[in-house]
Design a protein around this motif. Structure first.
Motif: not given
Lengths: 113, 897
Positions: B103-109
């Motif tokens: 979730v964190a990676v995709f939020s930033l992506a």
């Protein structure tokens, strides 16, 4: 065993260079040779000895190669590189100049001033 | 020398320490073991017992692992080694909680992808759009007419003037060109081809290699030789006409009955004539082919625009004495970097888009911070142990920051890939607004930007959780008595959620305003019916039909023949090429007129349209009063006019427009060789009718006063037919072309025709508002999704933290709904604060947004709708994890830990 002397900061490096300038040696051999030449008066801490050794190898003054020790064991022998030889020469000169000056100052008598 | 030898040896030992790590480790271990063994042997020889000797050797030497570490610090690699360990450990702990990490990676992506996309768009469209060498020094040498300062114009030079201008001190090189409409002959249907005659130094001036073949070279027009008939094709023409066939090289192309050999094709990004019109083919310029040239200038490095203006002004003053007709009466030079028009056109749009993706990025960062805080609570135990066994705060902060950097780098990697697709979107949605040369590519500056963004965001969202978590209360945590989430991190969480909601609301407000604006534009009635009407440009040969009557008859003949084609409902002439709304209205710029007996004779301006009597019927513009001129009057051209309602109401508010006399000086015969005017064109005309208003000044602008007069009043060397058909107009195009051809086999029509309906959709405001609506809705949707995830994870985190308390409450008989309420209460309060702040932000931004995106509508109902939407989403996001709390089994929760 004579009185032991503490090693001055930075002098260990010259001693190592000097020790192997007489012929390739492994680490323990160097330690023995330095102590032997000094007449057992120098006590070299074994831990910091290897740090100094690795540092000057990193600087390219000596080069280590695997060989066989006197009792047929694998040991790393170090020899002086040309850069190391130059370094030894300049450091020796610096050292003798330094001791000369310090000696002159220390041995001064009231008459000389 | 010595220095380099040393450097080489250092790099060598770093290399082996990093790359052959195991071997180096083993070597050191073996060496030290040898040392210990030798020392033991030595001690035994001096009479110590073997066990004691081994013990003493070890004690004197210390641990071998420690020595290894010392080795690394001796060669200066210790920090790197530690960081390597941190990275491995960090990745492992991210892997252990895959949902949170993903979730964190995709939020930033999402955030980084959108930001990189807009940045690469800005880079491509504004910072570096042109493939030409020294593009930042190439300028349009425009002059500003002091009488009409709003529109810069180009100027033409004679060959000697061109030569002498090239010697100006501020000019490095100069290229000259002239665009001319030619006819492709030698085929069944003659077709219009736009040719750019270009000086033979073009190849070195632009420095753009050809796609295939070779470029025009100076030897093509060598002195003393007849110029060779060679032609280089433009990419689009090559694509359209030859279907990108490389075998076109060496083929011959007949233009105006003269054969040219195709020698090359320019690449897609070569489109330098765009500002004045696209070229289909490039032909080496010679004075015999066309007598004058338009210059394009590359300034010397370091020459300021003011210096160039001043120097060119003196040249141009001299030129004006030689050829007064090429220049306005009073003018000043204003060289303009070639990027300028695009900055003017898209600068604000891009700035607004960039601002909004930054907001999106911030929301993504806030999400990551929230997740780190939430998941960090469960790591307090681990961190406390690390701290208890002696890890410094610096090490712990470093460890946590490396984890957040791992997240941000992962996000950046996905984001860059996504950005490539996203960046193309505005280019596709706004095709005319950007330079045709602009092409999105992933290149070094953009990659550097995204890496910088990754580092920056990693620090931004990671620092505050890291600082907070790196100060664990060791004794309490290890005893298990710590109340998790001390005040600071709870406050921090609330701040993050509130900020997220506020920023999301700002994006929602933007999107809502953009959509409302777009809805307003699409619902505007243009005042005419554009459906199934197309405009066909018809160039008239200069030598045919010189006199006014002949030309008028010829045009009418063309019209009648086109009207006879099956499927065509009605055809009208609109000879000044101006349709009721821009981009065409630029042609029918407002001109002064007079009213007979009117009080103030000055400052009366109206758009003057030269049209046929059928114009109103074809476009379905209703007649409000009076009549339209008849065919006889149409042929004569003089003495009649029709006005629109705006004009009629402005000057004859009592509704008595009919019968008044007006005249316009601009309709007078100015004697230019290409025009033909009726005998009394500039004299008084009677207003015979009033027609309803139609948008003629841009969709969003009020209708401008307009005067319609018969096209026979004033004719140029081209005209235009508006054709209404029963079905799709383009389907009848071939039949119409053939019909026009049957009157005159030489009669060509412009290749590009447009449908009026499409023309409306090509209006800048329409395109911009559609782009804004799509992109802002997209961004707002992403922001909403991100904030919902942030909210849901906060509530879920709160549920886990308070599990025991909730269990007790339930065991004591609390209702499930009450438990849910307890969990979401605090969060909903924060959401409400966020919405309030967001609303204030939105209201204070209304002016700014009106400035940056004039078509948007920031109405209260828009904000109302968006508040509702946000509230609904926030409530759902809170309730989903809270329901889980309600379904807890009190017995189980009480038994856990």
């Amino acid at each position: 065993m004579g009185k032991q002397v503490d090693l001055l900061q930075g002098t260990l490096e010259i001693l190592i260079l000097k020790a192997i300038s007489l012929g390739p040696l492994h680490g323990y051999g160097m330690l023995l040779r330095i102590q032997q030449i000094s007449g057992e008066r120098l006590e070299i801490p074994q831990g910091s000895f290897y740090i100094a050794l690795y540092r000057i190898e990193h600087k390219g003054w000596i080069k280590g190669e695997w060989g066989e020790s006197e009792n047929k064991r694998r040991a790393k022998f170090y020899r002086l590189t040309p850069a190391g030889a130059r370094r030894l020469k300049s450091e020796t000169e610096k050292w003798s100049q330094m001791t000369d000056v310090v000696n002159t100052v220390l041995c001064a008598t009231p008459e000389q001033i | 020398m010595i220095f380099f030898a040393q450097l080489r040896s250092q790099l060598g030992s770093w290399w082996s320490a990093l790359v052959h790590r195991t071997r180096v480790d083993n070597d050191i271990e073996a060496e030290l073991q040898f040392h210990i063994d030798a020392h033991t042997q030595h001690l035994i020889e001096t009479g110590v017992s073997p066990t004691e000797a081994a013990r003493r050797a070890r004690v004197e030497f210390g641990r071998v692992d420690v020595q290894k570490e010392k080795y690394r610090s001796a060669i200066g690699l210790q920090p790197l080694h530690e960081i390597g360990g941190d990275i491995r450990y960090g990745l492992r702990s991210l892997y252990k909680k895959p949902v949170v990490s993903l979730v964190a990676v995709f939020s930033l992506a999402l955030g980084i992808g959108a930001t990189t996309a807009i940045f690469s768009l800005i880079y491509t469209a504004l910072l570096h759009p042109f493939p030409y060498s020294g593009a930042d020094r190439i300028v349009n040498p425009a002059v500003i007419n002091e009488e009409h300062p709003e529109v810069p114009t180009w100027f033409a030079l004679t060959p000697p003037q061109f030569e002498s201008l090239g010697k100006a001190k501020s000019i490095e090189s100069i290229v000259g060109f002239t665009l001319v409409g030619l006819t492709a002959t030698g085929e069944d249907l003659v077709e219009d081809v736009r040719a750019a005659y270009i000086t033979s130094n073009a190849s070195s001036f632009f420095g753009v290699p050809v796609k295939i073949g070779r470029n025009i070279q100076p030897f093509d027009v060598a002195k003393g030789m007849p110029p060779s008939n060679v032609v280089v094709l433009d990419y689009k023409y090559w694509q359209r006409k030859y279907d990108r066939d490389p075998k076109v090289l060496g083929q011959s192309l007949q233009l105006n009955h003269e054969n040219y050999t195709v020698i090359g094709v320019m690449p897609q990004r070569f489109a330098f004539t765009q500002t004045v019109g696209n070229a289909d083919v490039y032909i080496p310029w010679t004075p015999a082919r066309v007598s004058h040239l338009f210059p394009w200038i590359k300034l010397k490095p370091g020459v300021s625009l003011a210096t160039a203006n001043a120097e060119l002004q003196s040249f141009l003053n001299q030129f004006k004495r030689e050829t007064p007709k090429h220049f306005p009466a009073a003018f000043r030079v204003s060289v303009q970097p070639i990027i300028e028009p695009y900055v003017h056109r898209t600068g604000r749009t891009l700035a607004l888009l960039f601002a909004s993706v930054i907001v999106l990025l911030l929301i993504g960062c806030a999400n990551c911070s929230i997740l780190l805080f939430a998941s960090g609570e469960s790591r307090q135990h681990e961190l406390a142990i690390r701290s208890a066994i002696g890890a410094s705060r610096f090490r712990i902060v470093r460890q946590l920051l490396i984890e957040s950097l791992a997240i941000s780098c992962g996000g950046a990697a996905i984001g860059v890939v996504a950005s490539f697709w996203l960046a193309e979107l505005p280019l596709r949605l706004m095709p005319d607004a950007f330079a045709q040369e602009a092409a999105i590519t992933i290149n070094l500056p953009i990659l550097a930007f995204s890496v910088a963004l990754a580092l920056f965001t990693g620090l931004l969202f990671g620092l505050s959780p890291a600082l907070r978590l790196s100060r664990p209360n060791v004794s309490q945590i290890i005893q298990g008595t710590a109340r998790a989430a001390a005040g600071t991190s709870k406050r921090m969480l609330n701040l993050l959620i509130g900020g997220q909601i506020a920023l999301t609301f700002v994006l929602l407000g933007l999107a809502g305003a953009a959509i409302a604006g777009f809805m307003k534009i699409t619902s505007i009635q243009p005042g005419y019916d554009p459906h199934n009407v197309m405009a066909v440009d018809i160039p008239l040969k200069q030598d045919t039909k010189k006199n006014q009557v002949e030309r008028a008859t010829y045009i009418d003949q063309l019209r009648k023949r086109a009207a006879a084609v099956p499927g065509v409902l009605s055809v009208a002439v609109a000879s000044d090429a101006s349709l009721p709304s821009p981009p065409f209205a630029g042609m029918g710029t407002q001109a002064p007129f007079e009213i007979l007996g009117g009080q103030s004779q000055q400052d009366l301006h109206a758009a003057i349209y030269l049209v046929g009597a059928e114009y109103f019927a074809t476009l379905k513009i209703p007649l409000v009063k009076g009549r339209i001129w008849d065919q006889t009057e149409n042929r004569r051209g003089d003495f009649v006019a029709v006005v629109n309602q705006t004009l009629a109401q402005r000057y004859w508010p009592k509704g008595d427009a009919i019968g008044h006399q007006i005249r316009a000086a601009s309709l007078k015969d100015d004697g230019t060789p290409l025009s033909a005017a009726s005998p009394h064109s500039g004299e008084w005309r009677q207003v015979v009718g009033v027609v309803a208003d139609s948008r003629n000044n841009g969709l969003e602008q009020p209708t401008a006063p307009a005067i319609f007069v018969p096209y026979t009043t004033f004719m140029w060397d081209n005209t235009q037919l508006l054709i209404r058909t029963a079905g799709s107009p383009l389907a009848s195009l071939k039949a119409i072309r053939t019909a026009l051809h049957s009157i005159n086999p030489e009669q060509r029509t412009m290749t590009e025709v447009f449908e009026l309906e499409e023309g409306l959709q090509r209006q800048p405001i329409w395109i911009q508002q559609r782009l804004f609506s799509i992109l802002f809705s997209f961004f707002a949707f992403l922001a909403l999704a991100l904030s919902s995830v942030g909210l849901a994870s906060t509530v879920a985190f709160a549920v886990t933290r308070r599990m025991k308390e909730l269990g007790i409450r339930m065991a004591l008989g609390a209702q499930r709904s009450h438990v849910v309420w307890i969990v979401v209460r605090a969060t909903l309060g924060t959401v409400a604060c966020g919405i309030a702040v967001g609303l204030l932000l939105n209201l204070s931004l209304v002016k700014v947004i009106q400035h940056w995106s004039p078509g948007s509508v920031s109405a209260p109902w828009v904000f109302g709708t968006m508040t509702l939407l946000l509230l609904v989403c926030a409530t759902i996001a809170c309730l989903l994890p809270a329901r889980q709390a309600a379904s807890l089994d009190p017995m189980k929760t009480l038994r856990c830990d």
